[in-house]
Design a protein around this motif. Structure first.
Motif, PDB file in Angstrom:
ATOM      1  N   ALA A  20      41.284  40.389  35.864  1.00 26.47           N
ATOM      2  CA  ALA A  20      41.226  40.053  37.284  1.00 26.47           C
ATOM      3  C   ALA A  20      39.832  39.870  37.654  1.00 26.47           C
ATOM      4  CB  ALA A  20      41.997  41.019  38.094  1.00 26.47           C
ATOM      5  N   LEU A  21      38.846  40.746  36.956  1.00 22.65           N
ATOM      6  CA  LEU A  21      37.504  40.584  37.407  1.00 22.65           C
ATOM      7  C   LEU A  21      36.792  39.426  36.814  1.00 22.65           C
ATOM      8  CD1 LEU A  21      36.533  44.411  36.808  1.00 22.65           C
ATOM      9  CD2 LEU A  21      36.221  43.329  38.861  1.00 22.65           C
ATOM     10  N   ARG A  23      38.308  36.450  36.304  1.00 22.08           N
ATOM     11  CA  ARG A  23      38.704  35.364  37.125  1.00 22.08           C
ATOM     12  C   ARG A  23      38.021  35.213  38.598  1.00 22.08           C
ATOM     13  NH1 ARG A  23      44.085  37.021  35.571  1.00 22.08           N
ATOM     14  NH2 ARG A  23      44.116  38.285  37.362  1.00 22.08           N
ATOM     15  N   THR A  24      37.745  36.500  39.067  1.00 17.45           N
ATOM     16  CA  THR A  24      37.020  36.888  40.305  1.00 17.45           C
ATOM     17  C   THR A  24      35.465  36.198  39.906  1.00 17.45           C
ATOM     18  OG1 THR A  24      38.547  38.458  40.997  1.00 17.45           O
ATOM     19  CG2 THR A  24      36.609  38.338  42.262  1.00 17.45           C
ATOM     20  N   ALA A  27      35.502  32.268  39.905  1.00 17.16           N
ATOM     21  CA  ALA A  27      35.783  31.841  41.247  1.00 17.16           C
ATOM     22  C   ALA A  27      34.539  31.900  42.180  1.00 17.16           C
ATOM     23  CB  ALA A  27      36.872  32.659  41.977  1.00 17.16           C
ATOM     24  N   ASN A  28      33.694  33.121  41.996  1.00 17.99           N
ATOM     25  CA  ASN A  28      32.534  33.055  42.685  1.00 17.99           C
ATOM     26  C   ASN A  28      31.672  31.886  42.266  1.00 17.99           C
ATOM     27  OD1 ASN A  28      30.759  34.407  44.488  1.00 17.99           O
ATOM     28  ND2 ASN A  28      29.778  35.510  43.006  1.00 17.99           N
ATOM     29  N   LEU A  87      31.116  42.711  43.253  1.00 24.14           N
ATOM     30  CA  LEU A  87      31.867  42.857  41.966  1.00 24.14           C
ATOM     31  C   LEU A  87      31.089  43.780  40.912  1.00 24.14           C
ATOM     32  CD1 LEU A  87      32.622  39.184  41.277  1.00 24.14           C
ATOM     33  CD2 LEU A  87      34.275  40.803  41.771  1.00 24.14           C
TER      34      LEU A  87
END
Length: 93
Positions: A20-21, A23-24, A27-28, A87
């Motif tokens: 999840a991290l 992917r984030t 995405a950023n 993050l």
């Protein structure tokens, strides 16, 4: 580039959390590239209008688009850095 969760012991994060991290973070980065792509399009459009069209509206739009490209670039960079900082904070909890 170090992963945002690199300082957390591996036992504290599950594979789902790590993914999840990741992917984030990706995405950023994609969002930053979208800001830069928009700024480049504004810059190219503004320069093109100024170079090829001699009407008053084209000059106005061209000279408006060029500084707007710089504003979009700065906004994108600020957003990217703000999210990256958040993050990294999440990863160190």
């Amino acid at each position: 580039m170090t992963a945002p969760y690199s300082q957390v012991p591996e036992d504290d994060l599950t594979l789902r959390d790590q993914l999840a991290l990741d992917r984030t973070v990706l995405a950023n980065e994609r969002t930053l590239l979208a800001y830069l792509r928009t700024a480049l399009a504004l810059l190219a459009g503004g320069v093109t209008l100024l170079h090829f069209i001699d009407t008053a509206w084209a000059i106005l739009v061209g000279w408006t688009a060029i500084p707007l490209a710089a504003v979009v670039t700065v906004m994108g960079a600020m957003r990217y850095l703000r999210v990256r900082h958040r993050l990294r904070q999440i990863g160190t909890v």
